[in-house]
Design a protein around this motif. Sequence first.
Motif, PDB file in Angstrom:
ATOM      1  N   GLY A 100      -4.155  25.434   1.400  1.00  0.00           N
ATOM      2  CA  GLY A 100      -3.753  26.695   1.074  1.00  0.00           C
ATOM      3  C   GLY A 100      -4.378  27.248  -0.315  1.00  0.00           C
ATOM      4  N   VAL A 101      -4.520  28.528  -0.382  1.00  0.00           N
ATOM      5  CA  VAL A 101      -5.071  28.942  -1.697  1.00  0.00           C
ATOM      6  C   VAL A 101      -3.731  28.851  -2.742  1.00  0.00           C
ATOM      7  CG1 VAL A 101      -6.555  30.648  -0.762  1.00  0.00           C
ATOM      8  CG2 VAL A 101      -4.176  31.009  -1.103  1.00  0.00           C
ATOM      9  N   ASP A 102      -4.195  28.626  -4.014  1.00  0.00           N
ATOM     10  CA  ASP A 102      -3.160  28.065  -5.111  1.00  0.00           C
ATOM     11  C   ASP A 102      -3.636  28.957  -6.428  1.00  0.00           C
ATOM     12  OD1 ASP A 102      -6.015  26.571  -5.275  1.00  0.00           O
ATOM     13  OD2 ASP A 102      -4.585  25.680  -6.993  1.00  0.00           O
ATOM     14  N   ASP A 103      -2.717  28.610  -7.331  1.00  0.00           N
ATOM     15  CA  ASP A 103      -2.614  29.331  -8.670  1.00  0.00           C
ATOM     16  C   ASP A 103      -4.082  28.827  -9.402  1.00  0.00           C
ATOM     17  OD1 ASP A 103      -0.564  31.121  -8.307  1.00  0.00           O
ATOM     18  OD2 ASP A 103       0.662  29.443  -9.377  1.00  0.00           O
ATOM     19  N   TYR A 143      -7.787  14.564 -10.607  1.00  0.00           N
ATOM     20  CA  TYR A 143      -7.863  14.159  -9.522  1.00  0.00           C
ATOM     21  C   TYR A 143      -9.004  15.087  -8.634  1.00  0.00           C
ATOM     22  CZ  TYR A 143      -3.979  11.098 -10.712  1.00  0.00           C
ATOM     23  OH  TYR A 143      -3.262  10.482 -11.344  1.00  0.00           O
ATOM     24  N   MET A 144      -8.826  16.327  -9.041  1.00  0.00           N
ATOM     25  CA  MET A 144      -9.683  17.504  -8.274  1.00  0.00           C
ATOM     26  C   MET A 144     -11.108  17.229  -9.060  1.00  0.00           C
ATOM     27  SD  MET A 144      -7.497  18.776  -6.552  1.00  0.00           S
ATOM     28  CE  MET A 144      -8.147  20.150  -5.700  1.00  0.00           C
ATOM     29  N   ARG A 145     -11.149  16.782 -10.320  1.00  0.00           N
ATOM     30  CA  ARG A 145     -12.480  16.641 -11.058  1.00  0.00           C
ATOM     31  C   ARG A 145     -13.038  15.316 -10.786  1.00  0.00           C
ATOM     32  NH1 ARG A 145      -9.097  18.545 -15.391  1.00  0.00           N
ATOM     33  NH2 ARG A 145      -8.752  16.605 -16.308  1.00  0.00           N
ATOM     34  N   ALA A 146     -12.159  14.329 -10.321  1.00  0.00           N
ATOM     35  CA  ALA A 146     -12.788  13.095  -9.882  1.00  0.00           C
ATOM     36  C   ALA A 146     -13.441  13.310  -8.347  1.00  0.00           C
ATOM     37  CB  ALA A 146     -11.698  12.019  -9.622  1.00  0.00           C
ATOM     38  N   MET A 157       0.792  -1.006  -0.190  1.00  0.00           N
ATOM     39  CA  MET A 157      -0.101  -0.067  -0.104  1.00  0.00           C
ATOM     40  C   MET A 157       0.989   1.259   0.045  1.00  0.00           C
ATOM     41  SD  MET A 157      -2.616   1.324   2.658  1.00  0.00           S
ATOM     42  CE  MET A 157      -3.099  -0.556   3.187  1.00  0.00           C
ATOM     43  N   ILE A 158       0.485   2.177  -0.901  1.00  0.00           N
ATOM     44  CA  ILE A 158       1.329   3.521  -0.906  1.00  0.00           C
ATOM     45  C   ILE A 158       0.592   4.545   0.331  1.00  0.00           C
ATOM     46  CG2 ILE A 158       1.807   5.358  -2.237  1.00  0.00           C
ATOM     47  CD1 ILE A 158       1.765   3.660  -4.655  1.00  0.00           C
ATOM     48  N   THR A 159       1.625   5.159   0.930  1.00  0.00           N
ATOM     49  CA  THR A 159       1.255   5.959   1.996  1.00  0.00           C
ATOM     50  C   THR A 159       1.199   7.438   1.554  1.00  0.00           C
ATOM     51  OG1 THR A 159       2.980   5.933   3.006  1.00  0.00           O
ATOM     52  CG2 THR A 159       1.256   4.422   3.907  1.00  0.00           C
ATOM     53  N   GLU A 160       0.421   8.450   1.911  1.00  0.00           N
ATOM     54  CA  GLU A 160       0.467   9.915   1.446  1.00  0.00           C
ATOM     55  C   GLU A 160       2.065  10.497   1.741  1.00  0.00           C
ATOM     56  OE1 GLU A 160       0.134  12.709   3.782  1.00  0.00           O
ATOM     57  OE2 GLU A 160      -0.100  14.308   2.373  1.00  0.00           O
ATOM     58  N   ASN A 161       2.714  10.926   1.049  1.00  0.00           N
ATOM     59  CA  ASN A 161       3.905  11.594   1.624  1.00  0.00           C
ATOM     60  C   ASN A 161       4.315  12.981   0.825  1.00  0.00           C
ATOM     61  OD1 ASN A 161       4.509  10.579  -1.067  1.00  0.00           O
ATOM     62  ND2 ASN A 161       6.273   9.422  -0.351  1.00  0.00           N
ATOM     63  N   ALA A 162       3.353  13.536   0.084  1.00  0.00           N
ATOM     64  CA  ALA A 162       3.518  14.677  -0.562  1.00  0.00           C
ATOM     65  C   ALA A 162       2.850  15.856   0.142  1.00  0.00           C
ATOM     66  CB  ALA A 162       2.933  14.588  -1.997  1.00  0.00           C
ATOM     67  N   PRO A 163       3.543  17.136   0.403  1.00  0.00           N
ATOM     68  CA  PRO A 163       3.032  18.363   0.933  1.00  0.00           C
ATOM     69  C   PRO A 163       1.988  18.901  -0.149  1.00  0.00           C
ATOM     70  CG  PRO A 163       5.124  18.688   0.036  1.00  0.00           C
ATOM     71  CD  PRO A 163       4.917  17.128  -0.276  1.00  0.00           C
ATOM     72  N   ALA A 164       1.153  19.734   0.311  1.00  0.00           N
ATOM     73  CA  ALA A 164       0.355  20.417  -0.480  1.00  0.00           C
ATOM     74  C   ALA A 164       0.740  21.775  -0.782  1.00  0.00           C
ATOM     75  CB  ALA A 164      -1.187  20.732   0.266  1.00  0.00           C
ATOM     76  N   THR A 165       1.086  22.523  -1.887  1.00  0.00           N
ATOM     77  CA  THR A 165       1.795  23.596  -2.139  1.00  0.00           C
ATOM     78  C   THR A 165       0.627  24.437  -1.834  1.00  0.00           C
ATOM     79  OG1 THR A 165       1.309  23.593  -4.561  1.00  0.00           O
ATOM     80  CG2 THR A 165       3.666  23.588  -3.774  1.00  0.00           C
ATOM     81  N   PHE A 202      -5.322  20.523  -2.752  1.00  0.00           N
ATOM     82  CA  PHE A 202      -5.375  21.761  -3.582  1.00  0.00           C
ATOM     83  C   PHE A 202      -4.241  21.694  -4.811  1.00  0.00           C
ATOM     84  CE2 PHE A 202      -8.127  24.013  -0.490  1.00  0.00           C
ATOM     85  CZ  PHE A 202      -9.134  23.478  -0.797  1.00  0.00           C
ATOM     86  N   GLU A 203      -4.264  20.497  -5.474  1.00  0.00           N
ATOM     87  CA  GLU A 203      -3.226  20.237  -6.481  1.00  0.00           C
ATOM     88  C   GLU A 203      -3.686  19.929  -7.747  1.00  0.00           C
ATOM     89  OE1 GLU A 203       0.117  20.916  -6.166  1.00  0.00           O
ATOM     90  OE2 GLU A 203       0.477  21.123  -3.973  1.00  0.00           O
ATOM     91  N   SER A 204      -3.022  20.455  -8.963  1.00  0.00           N
ATOM     92  CA  SER A 204      -3.525  20.027 -10.233  1.00  0.00           C
ATOM     93  C   SER A 204      -2.632  19.050 -10.641  1.00  0.00           C
ATOM     94  CB  SER A 204      -3.600  21.443 -11.145  1.00  0.00           C
ATOM     95  OG  SER A 204      -4.516  22.363 -10.530  1.00  0.00           O
ATOM     96  N   TRP A 205      -2.256  18.005 -10.029  1.00  0.00           N
ATOM     97  CA  TRP A 205      -1.620  16.692 -10.573  1.00  0.00           C
ATOM     98  C   TRP A 205      -2.071  16.285 -11.739  1.00  0.00           C
ATOM     99  CZ3 TRP A 205      -1.884  15.297  -4.974  1.00  0.00           C
ATOM    100  CH2 TRP A 205      -0.849  16.127  -4.313  1.00  0.00           C
TER     101      TRP A 205
END
Length: 364
Positions: free
Chosen positions: A63-66, A317-320, A1-9, A309-312
């Motif tokens: 956090g607010v983002d572009d 994933y936001m649209r999903a 299982m993968i665990t969450e390890n990325a910050p939210a810019t 709040f990321e546009s990866w």
Amino acid sequence: MITENAPATRTPAPPSATPGPVSRAGRSWCPETGGSAAVFDRCRLRPGERPPQFVVISFDGAGVDDQGWFPVFRETARRTGAHLTFFLSGVYLLPAGRRELYRPPGRPRGSSDIGFQRPGRIEEQAAELTAAYRAGHEIGTHFNGHFCGATGVKSWSAADWRSEIEQFYSMVENWRANSGHTGRPDLPFRIRDVVKGGRTPCLEGDREAMFKAFRAYGWRYDASGTGRVNWPRRRAGLWQYPLPSITVPSTGKSVLGMDYNFFAVHSGARTGQPHLWNRWERQTTQAYLHAVEHARRTDRAPVFIGNHFESWNGGIYMRALITLMERACVREGVKCVSFEQLTDWLEAQSPQTLARLNGRPEDR
């Protein structure tokens, strides 16, 4: 299982004409299966009654983002009747020029693995938090500098966690003075009163040390673990709300219910392969919907979904997640609630009902 390890810019349920549980926004809220509430005790399930299907959607960092995702999800929540949990990172209210005010445990003064807020975004950040709170959403904590790994939050003592929490509170309480926006309206809440729980960076940390600190602040839950879609239980006096491993339909795979984990599975946590984005978006959407539907048809255990709040990968994933809210949150018997609201509901239940929901025989 993968665990969450990325910050939210939604509109919230209307007040009952008779006394009931009153939220910090002054609105009665009682997620009865029938949809109405007379008094708080009626939030309790009757013996043998099936619970609502709860879905809890939360955002790490907040956090607010572009891309402007914060207002997009506030609007989606309004349209679908959802309440969300925003786990705020304190550094998103501290301008980069004042970074020396932050003294993270075990790291140099002014350090942060997710940086600090741009000065021009401080006012927007405060405005979004204000709008979210006034709409009935929950403000929790994602702490501050997002330090992961053996030298990060894994190594923190209870005293380290208390220091981090106090600094989180200070960054939120003093955002106007720290940013120079002393003439602007303050946030419409007292942060020490509204925070009832949080999610640690990378879902890490020594549980004994963490929970000792969390209990000292009167928190009610922790959302930092991993697990399955099950009815929550308490540990060390705190409700445990782990991100669940959910099935990806037609693949035979499971993934943690968070956008970053799909991102990691799909493209190694690097944006690329645009020709696959439509397929990946459908796959993520189906996984979320399948998790909710499977729970709804079985024991109706709450489904927890995390996000940033990321546009990866082009924002798929936001649209999903938006599609999930549009399809699931509006369904009869499905309640998209915050962690605080779920905790209120759980604590309104009888011990016998909680035992039944957890698969133990109900006392008669």
